[in-house]
Design a protein around this motif. Structure first.
Motif, PDB file in Angstrom:
ATOM      1  N   SER A  46       0.680  -1.241  -0.009  1.00  0.00           N
ATOM      2  CA  SER A  46       0.108  -0.006   0.160  1.00  0.00           C
ATOM      3  C   SER A  46       0.820   1.319   0.166  1.00  0.00           C
ATOM      4  CB  SER A  46      -0.911   0.082   1.148  1.00  0.00           C
ATOM      5  OG  SER A  46      -1.869   1.143   1.226  1.00  0.00           O
ATOM      6  N   SER A  49      -1.183   5.178   0.841  1.00  0.00           N
ATOM      7  CA  SER A  49      -1.818   5.462   1.945  1.00  0.00           C
ATOM      8  C   SER A  49      -1.232   6.075   3.027  1.00  0.00           C
ATOM      9  CB  SER A  49      -2.388   4.011   2.370  1.00  0.00           C
ATOM     10  OG  SER A  49      -1.943   3.124   2.897  1.00  0.00           O
ATOM     11  N   ASP A  73      -4.354   7.832  -0.592  1.00  0.00           N
ATOM     12  CA  ASP A  73      -5.209   6.822  -0.724  1.00  0.00           C
ATOM     13  C   ASP A  73      -5.819   6.313   0.643  1.00  0.00           C
ATOM     14  OD1 ASP A  73      -4.665   6.610  -3.457  1.00  0.00           O
ATOM     15  OD2 ASP A  73      -3.580   4.770  -3.466  1.00  0.00           O
ATOM     16  N   VAL A  76      -6.575   2.462   2.575  1.00  0.00           N
ATOM     17  CA  VAL A  76      -6.354   1.321   1.944  1.00  0.00           C
ATOM     18  C   VAL A  76      -5.761   0.063   2.588  1.00  0.00           C
ATOM     19  CG1 VAL A  76      -5.189   0.699  -0.182  1.00  0.00           C
ATOM     20  CG2 VAL A  76      -6.336   2.491  -0.706  1.00  0.00           C
ATOM     21  N   CYS A 190      -1.922  -2.101  -3.726  1.00  0.00           N
ATOM     22  CA  CYS A 190      -3.391  -1.559  -3.289  1.00  0.00           C
ATOM     23  C   CYS A 190      -3.484  -0.110  -3.340  1.00  0.00           C
ATOM     24  CB  CYS A 190      -3.729  -2.235  -2.014  1.00  0.00           C
ATOM     25  SG  CYS A 190      -3.618  -3.854  -1.702  1.00  0.00           S
ATOM     26  N   SER A 192      -6.692   3.689  -4.312  1.00  0.00           N
ATOM     27  CA  SER A 192      -7.904   3.847  -4.289  1.00  0.00           C
ATOM     28  C   SER A 192      -7.970   5.009  -5.203  1.00  0.00           C
ATOM     29  CB  SER A 192      -8.184   4.513  -2.861  1.00  0.00           C
ATOM     30  OG  SER A 192      -7.663   5.884  -2.764  1.00  0.00           O
ATOM     31  N   ARG A 268     -13.172   5.265  -4.007  1.00  0.00           N
ATOM     32  CA  ARG A 268     -13.151   5.929  -2.517  1.00  0.00           C
ATOM     33  C   ARG A 268     -14.849   6.035  -1.932  1.00  0.00           C
ATOM     34  NH1 ARG A 268      -8.778  10.177  -4.155  1.00  0.00           N
ATOM     35  NH2 ARG A 268      -7.100   8.863  -4.304  1.00  0.00           N
TER      36      ARG A 268
END
Length: 313
Positions: A46, A49, A73, A76, A190, A192, A268
Motif C-alpha cells: 500500500s 496510503s 489513498d 487502503v 493496493c 484507491s 473511494r
C-alpha cells in the motif's frame, strides 16, 4: 507574512529539520505488517496510503493540512488488512504520496520544480512528470500546486535516498524471500481512486479497476480470477482503463520468472467521504469483502503461476 513568488527558492535552512531522513526519525517511513509466519506466496503493498505529514514538509507547502491530503489513498492499508491475518505480509507506507511517490521510477523529476538542474539520467519527459505527478510530486488531486516556489534539488535527492530506495529494497527483499520459499510470488498493489472516475462510452462508475499492464505483469488466470471474484460480489469492475498499473506493477511483474504483480484500485466513494476524509458506513462491509476476496485469490492452485508459456513476458 509575505507570499513567496512562484520562482522563489525554498531553502532548507528555513525549516526546523534539516534533512529528509529526519522527517521520519520518530514515525518510520514505512512498515511491514505480518503475522508470526508467512503462509502464502502473496504479498500486499500500500504505497499511497501514508498519513504522516512531517512538519518540515508542511512548512514547505502552500497547501493546508486538508488540501494536501487529496492525493492520499485513505485507509487502503486497513481495507486490505485482513490479508495479514491470512498469512500474507503487507508493506505499508507511512509517508504521504504528496511527499514522495514510490509508484514512479526513482528519478522521474520535473526540472521546473528545482532551483538547480536535475541530473542527466533523470526521466524528465514521462507523462507522469508532465502531469505533475513525478517521484517528487508537483501537484495533489484536483491540480493543486504543493509548493509556492522551487525546491533545492537536494530535497528530492534526500527523499529518494532516505525513503524511496529503502522502500523498494524492502519490497524486493520480501518478494525474493517469498519466491525462494514458495517457488513463485504474487504482489497485490493496493490503491484507491476518486469517486468521479468513469469508464467506457456510457461513463460507468467502476467500483474496482484491476490493472495488469495489459497482460504483461501477471498471469491471465490471476487477472480473470480477481475480476470474477469482485464481479461475483456485485461490484462493477473495469480492467486496465484508466489505470493499468504504475511503476511497481510494471517493474516487479515478471510472470515468466514466476513473479506476478496486480494493481487494484478501489473507488473511494464506497467507503469514505472524500471531502472530510471520514470513513463512511460502508467501510466495514467493504473490508470484509476484501478479506474474503483475498482469501479466495490466495486459494488459486500453484499451476496458474508457474506453468506458463514463454510468451508470458
Amino acid at each position: 507574512m509575505a507570499v513567496l513568488r512562484h520562482d522563489a527558492v525554498l531553502l532548507p535552512g528555513s525549516f526546523k529539520l534539516k534533512t529528509a531522513a529526519e522527517d521520519f526519525s520518530v514515525v518510520p517511513p514505512f512498515e511491514i505488517r505480518s503475522g508470526a509466519e508467512q503462509r502464502v506466496p502473496f504479498l500486499f503493498s500500500s504505497p499511497h496510503s501514508g498519513r504522516h505529514y512531517p512538519e518540515r514538509f508542511l512548512a514547505m507547502a502552500r497547501l493546508d493540512r486538508t488540501a494536501i491530503r487529496r492525493s492520499e489513498d485513505c485507509y487502503v492499508e486497513e481495507l486490505f488488512g485482513g490479508a495479514v491475518a491470512l498469512g500474507a505480509p503487507m508493506l505499508a507506507a507511512n509517508f504521504p504520496r504528496a511527499y514522495l511517490d514510490v509508484n514512479r521510477e526513482p528519478w522521474e523529476l520535473d526540472p521546473r520544480m528545482f532551483a538547480e538542474p536535475v541530473p542527466s539520467f533523470c526521466n524528465i519527459r514521462s507523462a507522469r512528470v508532465a502531469g505533475g505527478l513525478g517521484t517528487v510530486p508537483k501537484l495533489v488531486g484536483e491540480g493543486l500546486d504543493i509548493y509556492p516556489g522551487r525546491l533545492p534539488l537536494a530535497e528530492a535527492v534526500g527523499r529518494i535516498e532516505a525513503v524511496y530506495k529503502p522502500y523498494h529494497e524492502t519490497l524486493k527483499r520480501l518478494l525474493t524471500r517469498t519466491h525462494a520459499r514458495f517457488g513463485y510470488a504474487v504482489l497485490i498493489d493496493c490503491h484507491s481512486m476518486p469517486a468521479s472516475i468513469r469508464v467506457g462510452d456510457n461513463g460507468v462508475r467502476p467500483d474496482f479497476i484491476i490493472g495488469d499492464r495489459f497482460g504483461i505483469s501477471a498471469s491471465a488466470a490471476l487477472t480473470e480470477r480477481a475480476i470474477g471474484l469482485l464481479a461475483g460480489m456485485g461490484y462493477a469492475v473495469a480492467h486496465n482503463k484508466p489505470y493499468a498499473g504504475g511503476f511497481i506493477t510494471e517493474h516487479y511483474g515478471r510472470p515468466a520468472r514466476h513473479l506476478h504483480a496486480l494493481q487494484i484500485e478501489v473507488n473511494r466513494g464506497l467507503y469514505m467521504n472524500e471531502r472530510t476524509f471520514q470513513k463512511s458506513a460502508g467501510f466495514d462491509a467493504l473490508a470484509d469483502d476484501l478479506t474474503r476476496f483475498s482469501a479466495d485469490l490466495m486459494s488459486m492452485p500453484d499451476h496458474h503461476f508457474v506453468d506458463l508459456p514463454l510468451a508470458a513476458e
